[in-house]
Design an enzyme around this catalytic site. Structure first.
Site, PDB file in Angstrom:
ATOM      1  N   GLU A  86       0.809  -1.209   0.000  1.00 32.62           N
ATOM      2  CA  GLU A  86       0.000   0.000   0.000  1.00 32.62           C
ATOM      3  C   GLU A  86       0.846   1.265   0.000  1.00 32.62           C
ATOM      4  O   GLU A  86       1.996   1.283   0.432  1.00 32.62           O
ATOM      5  CB  GLU A  86      -0.964  -0.014   1.175  1.00 32.62           C
ATOM      6  CG  GLU A  86      -0.281  -0.133   2.508  1.00 32.62           C
ATOM      7  CD  GLU A  86      -1.294  -0.285   3.631  1.00 32.62           C
ATOM      8  OE1 GLU A  86      -2.174  -1.150   3.540  1.00 32.62           O
ATOM      9  OE2 GLU A  86      -1.193   0.486   4.595  1.00 32.62           O
ATOM     10  N   CYS A 112       3.474   8.500   0.309  1.00 32.66           N
ATOM     11  CA  CYS A 112       4.047   7.596   1.298  1.00 32.66           C
ATOM     12  C   CYS A 112       4.175   6.218   0.657  1.00 32.66           C
ATOM     13  O   CYS A 112       3.184   5.665   0.174  1.00 32.66           O
ATOM     14  CB  CYS A 112       3.093   7.561   2.495  1.00 32.66           C
ATOM     15  SG  CYS A 112       3.510   6.356   3.730  1.00 32.66           S
ATOM     16  N   CYS A 119       7.101  -6.978   7.268  1.00 31.61           N
ATOM     17  CA  CYS A 119       8.258  -6.387   7.946  1.00 31.61           C
ATOM     18  C   CYS A 119       8.799  -7.380   8.965  1.00 31.61           C
ATOM     19  O   CYS A 119       8.036  -8.107   9.587  1.00 31.61           O
ATOM     20  CB  CYS A 119       7.821  -5.097   8.651  1.00 31.61           C
ATOM     21  SG  CYS A 119       9.195  -4.195   9.394  1.00 31.61           S
ATOM     22  N   CYS A 123       7.314  -4.613  15.506  1.00 32.23           N
ATOM     23  CA  CYS A 123       6.904  -3.661  16.544  1.00 32.23           C
ATOM     24  C   CYS A 123       5.513  -4.023  17.071  1.00 32.23           C
ATOM     25  O   CYS A 123       4.627  -4.396  16.298  1.00 32.23           O
ATOM     26  CB  CYS A 123       6.910  -2.239  16.008  1.00 32.23           C
ATOM     27  SG  CYS A 123       8.528  -1.744  15.387  1.00 32.23           S
ATOM     28  N   CYS A 126       2.288  -2.226  15.603  1.00 32.54           N
ATOM     29  CA  CYS A 126       2.183  -2.048  14.146  1.00 32.54           C
ATOM     30  C   CYS A 126       1.473  -3.207  13.474  1.00 32.54           C
ATOM     31  O   CYS A 126       1.818  -4.375  13.670  1.00 32.54           O
ATOM     32  CB  CYS A 126       3.582  -1.878  13.562  1.00 32.54           C
ATOM     33  SG  CYS A 126       3.584  -1.785  11.764  1.00 32.54           S
ATOM     34  N   CYS A 343       0.045   2.390   8.806  1.00 29.18           N
ATOM     35  CA  CYS A 343       0.556   1.427   7.838  1.00 29.18           C
ATOM     36  C   CYS A 343      -0.018   0.034   8.072  1.00 29.18           C
ATOM     37  O   CYS A 343      -0.200  -0.416   9.174  1.00 29.18           O
ATOM     38  CB  CYS A 343       2.078   1.406   7.860  1.00 29.18           C
ATOM     39  SG  CYS A 343       2.801   0.826   9.391  1.00 29.18           S
TER      40      CYS A 343
HETATM   41  N1  SAH Z   1       9.534   0.821   9.267  1.00 28.15           N
HETATM   42  C1  SAH Z   1       9.706   2.223   9.228  1.00 28.15           C
HETATM   43  C2  SAH Z   1       8.791   2.926   8.240  1.00 28.15           C
HETATM   44  C3  SAH Z   1       7.398   2.429   8.156  1.00 28.15           C
HETATM   45  S1  SAH Z   1       6.374   2.597   9.584  1.00 28.15           S
HETATM   46  C4  SAH Z   1       9.556   2.829  10.601  1.00 28.15           C
HETATM   47  O1  SAH Z   1       9.134   2.118  11.518  1.00 28.15           O
HETATM   48  O2  SAH Z   1       9.895   4.000  10.745  1.00 28.15           O
HETATM   49  C5  SAH Z   1       5.891   4.299   9.453  1.00 28.15           C
HETATM   50  C6  SAH Z   1       5.403   4.912  10.758  1.00 28.15           C
HETATM   51  O3  SAH Z   1       4.089   4.436  11.090  1.00 28.15           O
HETATM   52  C7  SAH Z   1       6.307   4.590  11.944  1.00 28.15           C
HETATM   53  O4  SAH Z   1       6.694   5.749  12.629  1.00 28.15           O
HETATM   54  C8  SAH Z   1       5.409   3.707  12.761  1.00 28.15           C
HETATM   55  O5  SAH Z   1       5.782   3.738  14.089  1.00 28.15           O
HETATM   56  C9  SAH Z   1       4.034   4.259  12.487  1.00 28.15           C
HETATM   57  N2  SAH Z   1       2.944   3.369  12.914  1.00 28.15           N
HETATM   58  C10 SAH Z   1       2.917   2.028  12.958  1.00 28.15           C
HETATM   59  N3  SAH Z   1       1.754   1.580  13.478  1.00 28.15           N
HETATM   60  C11 SAH Z   1       1.009   2.671  13.784  1.00 28.15           C
HETATM   61  C12 SAH Z   1      -0.287   2.882  14.351  1.00 28.15           C
HETATM   62  N4  SAH Z   1      -1.059   1.870  14.693  1.00 28.15           N
HETATM   63  N5  SAH Z   1      -0.706   4.161  14.511  1.00 28.15           N
HETATM   64  C13 SAH Z   1       0.066   5.204  14.121  1.00 28.15           C
HETATM   65  N6  SAH Z   1       1.281   5.082  13.576  1.00 28.15           N
HETATM   66  C14 SAH Z   1       1.765   3.827  13.410  1.00 28.15           C
HETATM   67 FE1  SF4 Z   2       8.222  -2.550  10.650  1.00 30.32          FE
HETATM   68 FE2  SF4 Z   2       5.940  -1.485  11.472  1.00 30.32          FE
HETATM   69 FE3  SF4 Z   2       8.060  -1.485  13.085  1.00 30.32          FE
HETATM   70 FE4  SF4 Z   2       8.049   0.132  10.921  1.00 30.32          FE
HETATM   71  S1  SF4 Z   2       6.673   0.240  12.673  1.00 30.32           S
HETATM   72  S2  SF4 Z   2       9.715  -1.215  11.631  1.00 30.32           S
HETATM   73  S3  SF4 Z   2       6.879  -1.171   9.496  1.00 30.32           S
HETATM   74  S4  SF4 Z   2       6.986  -3.329  12.343  1.00 30.32           S
END
Ligand code: SAH
Ligand code: SF4
Length: 355
Positions: A86, A112, A119, A123, A126, A343
């Protein structure tokens, strides 16, 4: 079949001779947005035939587009092997018109993009992490997200567009393809999106940040920090066990940035976890000596998510604390909250819908 978007102009020049042909082909693809080699009018038939036997231009099919009330548009693309990724188009500033109806300032866009299918970083907050890791995107698949969105919205070639690598995946875990995509984006015969218009967002792979810094590409950096002590950060982001907060800070200090720019620190705020002023105070200390700006992000809940969206008053207090202590801080306006913004969420929704 491979996409021609995987090829840098130099690589294309090795295939099509004489070398000015690669320029012409780049113009057709990236500036005139053609879909088929047949439409490349000034290219000899033999070259067009050879290319169409070996490459496709567009590696994607659009599965779904969700439009939000604020104008952001989320795309779900299907790759040739069936995986989906996406990307989001974010209009940053509306078109300005004077009394005579003349356009004085055009709409500004950010796109974006995703860098991987899934991934590995895992996290806790996420949604992308939930599906695990499938594969890296090729450089052409990274480039295609921007090209398809520009084309689908008839955004003219010369209109300035910023790219943020904040979609699915960890860009620094796909370094080779990332660096090549950055170069292809920059090409003056192509999309012509300079490095200073490209922001790499990372969960903090310190050694990769150092490596990227040494390449001195001129790209901007965003660090997903989210916590100010290692104990909490390890729980939220397992990568912190390999690269703790201090190692990330050190890597940032070594990273070359344009003197007019700043490193962005993203801080995802979760209710009752990291939304207190003690954390804000620690954050100020951590960022001492760095030309930083902080972007506070509301946690965006999804079904069964273990965390909660913070209260607005806590967000504002946190922001004010940073501002009064000399740190530029903004609260990210949750673009497209009504279209499953964070994301991985569109993908998840569509897969549920289709299931
Ligand atoms: N992997 C990279 C880039 C993709 S994630 C990174 O982690 O920076 C892009 C952003 O979306 C990150 O800052 C991540 O912490 C945030 N993100 C992930 N899950 C989220 C959620 N449920 N609500 C808001 N932001 C979120
Ligand atoms: Fe991966 Fe999501 Fe963590 Fe970014 S926030 S590093 S996309 S698991």
């Amino acid at each position: 079949m491979k996409t021609i978007l995987d090829l840098s102009k130099d690589e294309l020049s090795d295939i099509v001779k004489p070398s000015f042909r690669s320029k012409q082909i780049y113009h057709w693809i990236y500036q005139k947005y053609v879909d088929s080699f047949d439409d490349m009018k000034n290219i000899p038939k033999e070259i067009k035939e050879e290319l169409s036997q070996n490459f496709v231009i567009n590696p994607f099919e659009i599965v779904k587009i969700e439009v939000s009330s604020d104008g952001s548009k989320k795309y779900l693309f299907r790759c040739k092997d069936g995986y989906t990724v996406e990307s989001v188009l974010l209009p940053m500033k509306k078109e300005q018109v004077d009394e005579d109806g003349k356009i004085t300032s055009e709409t500004k866009y950010s796109i974006c993009v995703s860098s991987q299918v899934g991934c590995k970083i895992g996290c806790a907050f996420c949604l992308t992490a939930k599906g695990g890791f499938k594969r890296d995107l090729t450089s052409g698949e990274i480039v295609a997200q921007v090209l398809q969105i520009k084309k689908d919205n008839s955004i003219p070639q010369n209109r300035r567009v910023n790219i943020v690598y904040m979609g699915m995946g960890e860009p620094l875990d796909n370094m080779t393809n990332l660096v090549k995509a950055i170069e292809i984006f920059k090409d003056p015969d192509g999309l012509e999106i300079g490095a200073r218009r490209q922001t790499i967002s990372t969960s903090g792979l310190s050694s990769q940040i150092e490596k990227l810094g040494k390449m001195d590409l001129g790209v901007l950096l965003a660090i997903s920090l989210h916590a100010v002590d290692d104990e909490l950060r390890e729980k939220l982001m397992p990568i912190n066990k390999a690269y703790n907060i201090q190692s990330v800070i050190n890597a940032v200090k070594n990273f070359p940035i344009d003197s007019r720019k700043r490193v962005m620190f993203e801080y995802l705020v979760m209710k009752g976890l990291n939304d207190d002023l003690k954390s804000a105070k620690k954050l100020v200390k951590l960022l001492h000596g760095i030309k930083a700006k902080v972007n506070l992000i509301y946690f965006n809940p999804y079904p069964n998510s273990p965390f909660k969206r913070p209260d607005e008053k806590d967000m504002i207090n946190f922001k004010e604390y940073l501002n009064t202590h000399g740190i530029i801080c903004t609260i990210r306006q949750s673009k497209g909250l009504d279209i499953s913004a964070a994301c991985g969420q569109l993908k998840e929704k569509t897969e549920n819908d289709l299931a």
